[in-house]
Design an enzyme around this catalytic site. Structure first.
Site, short mmCIF file in Angstrom:
data_model
loop_
_atom_site.label_atom_id
_atom_site.label_comp_id
_atom_site.label_asym_id
_atom_site.label_seq_id
_atom_site.Cartn_x
_atom_site.Cartn_y
_atom_site.Cartn_z
N GLU A 267 -7.82 -5.41 -0.47
CA GLU A 267 -8.35 -6.17 -1.60
C GLU A 267 -8.38 -7.68 -1.37
OE1 GLU A 267 -9.78 -4.30 -3.35
OE2 GLU A 267 -8.64 -2.73 -4.34
N HIS B 257 0.85 -1.19 0.00
CA HIS B 257 0.00 0.00 0.00
C HIS B 257 0.88 1.24 0.00
CE1 HIS B 257 -3.21 2.81 1.16
NE2 HIS B 257 -4.00 1.90 0.61
#
Ligand code: COA
Length: 361
Positions: A303, A244
């Site tokens: 996700e 991320h």
């Protein structure tokens, strides 16, 4: 200059705060842990919109139901050419038929649009008849009913609510930034939301959960995980659902969604095994990433368990980005309004590194 604008503060917002070091997400003054699993999507959309529209009702449930019914007419435009597109592209094309505007009426139609269009596109592509919205239902239950053609259970609707709330807003991510740039030109909310969905569909942003399922299917069994993941990294690929830009620790949304999947798996014969398999893959991936990238903390992101949750709700993987958009549109609209009310035209500078000026021949 910061590559990819990393660390650059480009907006001031009251909407959400992402603490990448501590792994916390605050949505308008509430910790995500307090919202997800306890609030419905309509309540969080109200929380995000509050103060940005003059005529806000005390509860958005009814107004959003009516907006679902209002936008369903656009599905009449689903012709062969639209149905040849991917679900997210077909959904975007329908979305683009809505007129621009800055008011609550436009905002609610935009919020209803991905929820109505995604099930419609999938059913039409499968040759099934479309299921019109039922304004008496809450948003999440109606989405599942429009997709599957049968009423959703409370547990299914609760799980979808937990997901939509979890992804409703997340600081200045790429799609929200795109939406704010367009809003800053005063082009209107529809244009801002279309910018958002176009940025969201990329695999580095909201397009990752479909490939997570491909990865799990490719691995097949827990004992294959290490070899499969090592081979993917050897080919120079990235592991979908990991890493991320902001979080240097676990993405807090991952655990919220994992808990939602666990709640759903009570009473299921299949889901506990799937969760255990996903946990084995997660563990192997984290160990390998730690070995290979000791200087870059790479942890799980939203996700990975998104993929598991949406799969459990029987959304086809091709719809995952559209389902993400069902939640994130609330954030895009609130950011667009915030930009419009208090912001200036977003127009950064670039540094020229091309050839020196020369005489044209
Ligand atoms: N798998 C393997 N390596 C990864 C990785 C992943 N998922 N994510 C980042 N890395 C590596 C990069 O290869 C890079 O290594 P290098 O310095 O040796 O080249 C390093 O970590 C830094 O990556 P960088 O591209 O600078 O990070 P970023 O902040 O630009 O990227 C993401 C953030 C999310 C785009 C990235 O982590 C990614 O592509 N993840 C997979 C897609 C995904 O899950 N997206 C959903 C995000 S919510």
């Amino acid at each position: 200059m910061s590559d990819g604008l990393e660390g650059v503060v480009a907006a001031r917002t009251v909407l959400s705060d992402v603490d990448g070091q501590a792994g916390h997400l605050i949505i308008r003054g509430y910790s995500l842990d307090d919202l997800a699993g306890r609030t419905r999507f309509e309540e969080v959309a109200h929380l995000l919109f509050d103060g940005f529209f003059d005529d806000m009702p005390a509860d958005l449930t009814r107004a959003l139901s009516e907006a679902r019914a209002a936008v369903f007419v656009e599905t009449a435009a689903l012709d062969e050419r639209l149905l040849a597109l991917s679900p997210v592209e077909a959904m975007r094309a329908l979305w683009a038929r809505l007129a621009d505007g800055d008011g609550l009426d436009t905002a609610l139609k935009l919020l209803a649009a991905p929820a109505v269009f995604t099930p419609a596109v999938v059913r039409a592509q499968a040759g099934q008849s479309l299921v019109p919205p039922d304004p008496s239902l809450r948003h999440s239950a109606d989405i599942l009913r429009m997709l599957h053609g049968r009423p959703a259970s409370e547990a299914e609707a609760d799980a979808l609510d937990a997901y939509l709330v979890t992804v409703s807003d997340h600081g200045l991510n790429a799609s929200t930034f795109a939406a704010r740039v367009v809003a800053s030109t005063q082009a209107g909310l529809t244009s801002a939301v279309l910018a958002g969905i176009s940025a969201l569909k990329g695999p580095l942003h909201g397009g990752a959960p479909g490939p997570v399922i491909d990865m799990l299917d490719g691995i097949g069994r827990p004992e294959n995980a290490r070899a499969w993941l090592e081979a993917a990294l050897d080919r120079g690929e990235r592991l979908m659902g990991f890493g991320h830009r902001v979080y240097r620790v676990r993405d807090p949304r991952a655990d919220v969604l994992k808990a939602a999947v666990r709640r759903m798996s009570e009473g299921s014969n299949v889901l506990p095994g799937r969760v255990a398999f996903a946990e084995a893959v997660e563990k192997a991936a984290l160990e390998i990433l730690r070995d290979r990238k000791p200087d870059r903390p790479l942890d799980i992101n939203v996700e990975f368990y998104t993929a598991l949750l949406l799969e459990a709700l029987a959304f086809p993987p091709t719809t995952f980005t559209g389902v993400f958009a069902m939640g994130r549109t609330a954030g895009w609209i609130a950011h667009a309004r915030e930009q419009l009310v208090g912001g200036r035209l977003i127009r950064p500078a670039s540094q020229y590194i091309g050839p020196e000026p020369r005489q044209a021949a």
